[in-house]
Enzyme design. Structure first.
Site, PDB file in Angstrom:
ATOM      1  N   LEU A   1       0.805  -1.217   0.000  1.00 49.27           N
ATOM      2  CA  LEU A   1       0.000   0.000   0.000  1.00 49.27           C
ATOM      3  C   LEU A   1       0.837   1.266   0.000  1.00 49.27           C
ATOM      4  O   LEU A   1       0.404   2.307  -0.481  1.00 49.27           O
ATOM      5  CB  LEU A   1      -0.931   0.011   1.221  1.00 49.27           C
ATOM      6  CG  LEU A   1      -1.982  -1.101   1.292  1.00 49.27           C
ATOM      7  CD1 LEU A   1      -2.723  -1.023   2.606  1.00 49.27           C
ATOM      8  CD2 LEU A   1      -2.934  -1.011   0.121  1.00 49.27           C
ATOM      9  N   GLY A   2       2.001   1.200   0.569  1.00 48.52           N
ATOM     10  CA  GLY A   2       2.852   2.381   0.650  1.00 48.52           C
ATOM     11  C   GLY A   2       4.064   2.102   1.488  1.00 48.52           C
ATOM     12  O   GLY A   2       4.291   0.981   1.949  1.00 48.52           O
TER      13      GLY A   2
ATOM     14  N   VAL B   1       3.934  -0.812   4.183  1.00 48.70           N
ATOM     15  CA  VAL B   1       2.575  -1.125   4.627  1.00 48.70           C
ATOM     16  C   VAL B   1       1.916  -1.991   3.548  1.00 48.70           C
ATOM     17  O   VAL B   1       1.977  -1.669   2.353  1.00 48.70           O
ATOM     18  CB  VAL B   1       1.749   0.152   4.863  1.00 48.70           C
ATOM     19  CG1 VAL B   1       0.347  -0.203   5.334  1.00 48.70           C
ATOM     20  CG2 VAL B   1       2.438   1.055   5.876  1.00 48.70           C
TER      21      VAL B   1
ATOM     22  N   ASP C   1       3.422  13.984  14.665  1.00 45.13           N
ATOM     23  CA  ASP C   1       3.726  13.732  13.250  1.00 45.13           C
ATOM     24  C   ASP C   1       2.447  13.763  12.415  1.00 45.13           C
ATOM     25  O   ASP C   1       2.233  12.914  11.557  1.00 45.13           O
ATOM     26  CB  ASP C   1       4.440  12.386  13.092  1.00 45.13           C
ATOM     27  CG  ASP C   1       5.176  12.274  11.749  1.00 45.13           C
ATOM     28  OD1 ASP C   1       5.435  13.339  11.132  1.00 45.13           O
ATOM     29  OD2 ASP C   1       5.483  11.152  11.328  1.00 45.13           O
TER      30      ASP C   1
END
Length: 827
Positions: free
Chosen positions: A516-517, A524, A635
């Site tokens: 996913l990334g 992920v 963050d």
């Protein structure tokens, strides 16, 4: 060469009438004049670099004439020095010249002298030169460097870079305000340096103090809220044959900077912005009620963020209860319990502007400083400040202010009986509790390790094992954790433990098709559990900057949090060097995958974007106020906001988050983590973080959602970041132009402008000026809410000094200076 140019007078008159010019515009070709030459009304001389001009001027709506110095290329009111401020001239017949005795003199149309430099050692050949610093210098002769007189030694209301402000061990008043906006004669306010103890800037109203900067520690004035050494690094204290002096050197010599004491008694630092054709305030003091000198009286403390601004210091009560209840706090407070001298103790008050009138400043370390105060029955309080060392007070503590951002710790002397004492019984209870608690923890760890040395599987169909997320279920989680609340390990609901093989099978052995990334801490993946449940798996890279502490952080925090705008953690797995986190799957991935994609951003119309803004804000309110823990995310950014099937936002990635205790408002760290561009200035530069750090990040994210561009996409433009771009349009009344063009037609203008206004409030430099998240939600959702006016962020003009690679997407890395960059693109 100087001459009487009548045509220049005609040009001046024409310019004044057409453009309402503030100053004369005719000039000599040179930056100096000598004896026998004159500057007549209508003529000016210009410094060599065309920075400053000298000549006659009239304030707005006034027919009186003065000789002054002003910034040559600016069109707004910018007079920085006035010669004959107490004796103006009527009419246009005035002349500035060098008299027969070598003095600078101003004469009116009748030939009467109205002002003189009053040299005691005249020179028949003296020469006057206007420097690019704004200093008018009278030299002994045209070829001599000997200075007979200079305007910098006789300032009026303005301090300029390179000017020296000498001070001694007493009060030195240097600057005097104008009487009004159109009257340069001396007003009621003065400004200078109090050199007693440690030097500080003081503004007086008549004979009374109006504002003090706090003590100079070699880098900053410690009592100015939110001050950063980086911003004011140009100030220095040096010495010459006349003693010590303050001076200010610009980091960029091309900038036009001035510090002015306004006729209203406010010190303003201003910078000229060519694009706006105006002076822009960088900082002003006093700005609010708490900055007014000793507003709460002796032993009182002012807190601008409190509804009730004035409160007594702990251990003190109002001197006059009736007056205090009526709102008159000038009488201050008095001790509740008298001191006993030999049995007294100290109570620490954190993050305050230290009191005025320090009695002793010395080289002692903090222990010697405390002992020195304790051994002297007249000592009321002490502090130990970096750059100053020991400071001791012997008289009433006045002008104490609670600072949200910055400040020092003050140790106030109190009667030990009032503190309850620390007797042997208390110490015994504490020690015994610690020993017993430690023994029980060790037993618990041993039992858990014996039961399950590794992550238990779920493939055999047995009931899934559960474990508390406190960090005590595995040897991998042994050792100290910096996540604690008032000394207690975080505890919460139980968390499922998964077998690594099950997770690997669910993600197709972490295949690229299911990816996913990725971000600074790993990749992920999408997965499907045997029961059909879709999950997102965060697999920490072995080279990850996120270590065991961050991993523990994320598990402990998310397992406790239950809110519709926070992502839900389903479980985790630790096996050998593998560390995995299992989340609920978000089919629409992360916000940035839509917001910054030119083909997909139009799917986020204004209604969806505003709903996302509200959801993120409510999630932060829960973290900051409504959850059992008080959590700072640290963050927050678009890639850390996930979207569910209905495009509802869910805040994710709590690896950098920190828990605060119930009374804790601010913390400091030597390891700054997060993503540049979203970090608040006080956090990026000094490691100070608080709930207001998240507010700053929210402000940046809010602007990104409105504009549809990444914060760092502006680096190749005239703006350093999205904040500078947004501020210029907002301040210029063009905020509607900020809206993403793909959704502009669907936007209700009033709601958009309110959102931009809220964003500007959130990204102010000084943390105390930013609203908290409950206030943000109120301002977003209430059409009738009155919004305060934000201050221009100075940080928008300061470019980062990192290598461009630090901004590159999809990088797993840690920058220098211990600043971790975490960019996770999707889930």
């Amino acid at each position: 060469m100087v001459s009487d140019f009548r045509c220049f007078r005609y040009v001046f008159s024409w310019c004044f009438l057409i453009n309402a010019c503030y100053f004369a515009v005719c000039s000599f070709a040179e930056d100096r004049f000598t004896r026998g030459q004159s500057i007549r009304d209508g003529d000016i001389i210009i410094s060599g670099g065309e920075i400053f001009a000298l000549g006659f001027f009239s304030p707005q709506d006034s027919g009186l004439r003065y000789v002054g110095i002003w910034h040559y290329r600016t069109t707004n009111e910018s007079v920085v020095w006035v010669a004959n401020r107490e004796r103006p001239i009527s009419g246009n017949g005035g002349v500035l010249t060098i008299g027969n005795n070598g003095n600078l003199v101003i004469m009116n149309g009748n030939g009467d002298e109205v002002w003189s430099s009053n040299l005691t050692v005249p020179s028949s050949n003296s020469t006057a030169t206007l420097m690019d610093t704004g200093n008018l210098i009278l030299h002994e002769n045209e070829n001599s460097n000997r200075v007979l007189w200079q305007s910098f030694d006789h300032p009026t209301d303005t301090y300029l870079p390179e000017m020296k402000v000498h001070f001694s061990d007493e009060e030195t008043r240097v600057f005097t305000s104008w009487r009004s906006a159109i009257d340069p004669s001396p007003g009621n306010y003065s400004m200078g340096v109090d050199g007693r103890g440690r030097p500080q800037i003081v503004i007086w109203e008549g004979m009374n103090r109006r504002w003090t900067s706090g003590h100079w520690n070699g880098l900053i004035f410690t009592g100015i809220p939110g001050i950063r050494a980086m911003y004011l690094s140009g100030f220095r204290v040096l010495n010459d044959h006349n003693g010590s002096y303050f001076t200010y050197t610009q980091s960029d010599s091309s900038d036009l900077i001035k510090f002015r004491l306004s006729w209203e008694g406010v010190e303003q630092q201003e910078r000229w912005i060519d694009e706006r054709n105006q002076w822009v305030p960088i900082q002003s003091h006093p700005l609010d009620e708490c900055e007014r000198y000793n507003i709460c009286g002796p032993f009182g403390k002012c807190n601008q963020t409190d509804e009730i601004k004035c409160r007594c210091l702990e251990g003190f009560v109002p001197t006059d209860t009736d007056e205090w209840s009526r709102g008159n706090r000038s009488g201050g407070c008095t001790r509740r319990t008298n001191l006993q001298c030999d049995t007294d103790a100290f109570v620490e008050v954190q993050n305050v502007k230290l009191p005025d009138f320090v009695g002793h400043v010395g080289p002692e370390d903090i222990e010697d400083c405390e002992n020195m105060c304790l051994q002297n029955c007249s000592c009321i309080a002490y502090a130990f400040v970096s750059g100053i060392n020991c400071m001791i007070w012997y008289q009433d503590l006045v002008d104490v202010q609670q600072l949200v951002d910055g400040g020092s710790s003050l140790f106030i002397r109190r009667a030990r009986s009032e503190l309850g004492g620390k007797n042997d019984v208390t110490r015994t209870v504490v020690v015994t509790s610690a020993v017993v608690g430690g023994f029980l923890v060790c037993v618990l760890i041993w039992l858990l390790l014996k039961r399950n040395k590794k992550c238990s599987g779920i493939s055999n169909g047995n009931e899934m094992p559960r474990v508390s997320p406190s960090g005590e279920f595995s040897r991998d989680f042994s050792g100290p954790s910096d996540i604690s609340v008032e000394g207690q390990q975080a505890t919460g609901s139980e968390l499922a433990m998964y077998n690594f093989n099950i997770v690997a099978a669910a993600t197709g052995n972490f295949s690229s098709e299911n990816k996913l990334g990725q971000g600074g801490f790993g990749h992920v993946y999408k997965g499907t559990l045997p029961g059909g449940q879709e999950i997102a798996v965060k697999r920490l890279s072995r080279k990850s900057g996120q270590g065991l502490e961050e991993f523990k952080n994320e598990i402990m925090l998310i397992a406790k949090l239950q809110h519709r705008n926070l992502v839900r953690l389903l479980g985790c797995c630790i096996e050998a060097e593998e560390k995995l986190l299992l989340y609920e799957y978000m089919p629409n991935k992360s916000l940035d995958s839509y917001l910054f994609d030119s083909d997909k951003k139009s799917q986020l119309d204004w209604i969806k974007r505003f709903s996302i803004i509200e959801g993120i804000a409510r999630g932060l309110v829960y973290l900051h106020r409504d959850s059992r823990l008080r959590i700072i995310h640290r963050d927050l950014k678009a890639s850390n906001v996930l979207l569910d099937e209905e495009m509802n936002p869910k805040i994710s990635d709590f690896g950098m988050a920190r828990i605060f205790g119930g009374n804790q408002n601010e913390a400091n760290t030597n390891r700054v983590v997060g993503t540049f561009g979203y970090m608040a200035p006080e956090y990026a530069m000094e490691g100070l973080f608080s709930i207001k750090s998240d507010v700053y990040s929210f402000g940046v994210l809010l602007l990104e959602i409105i504009i549809g561009r990444r914060n760092n996409s502006f680096r190749s433009t005239e703006y350093p970041n999205i904040i500078g771009y947004a501020w210029d349009l907002w301040e210029g009344g063009k905020a509607i132009e900020l809206v993403d063009q793909s959704i502009l037609k669907s936007c209700p203008e009033e709601q958009v402008l309110r959102c931009v206004h809220v964003g500007m409030l959130c990204v102010q430099d000084i943390a105390a000026r930013r609203p908290n998240m409950p206030a943000v939600v109120l301002m977003l959702e209430s059409e009738n809410a009155t919004l305060p006016v934000p201050r221009r962020p100075t940080f928008v003009s300061m470019r980062h000094n990192l290598d461009d690679n630090a901004w590159t997407e999809n990088q797993d890395g840690v920058s220098s200076n211990n600043v971790t960059l975490s960019v996770i693109l999707g889930r």
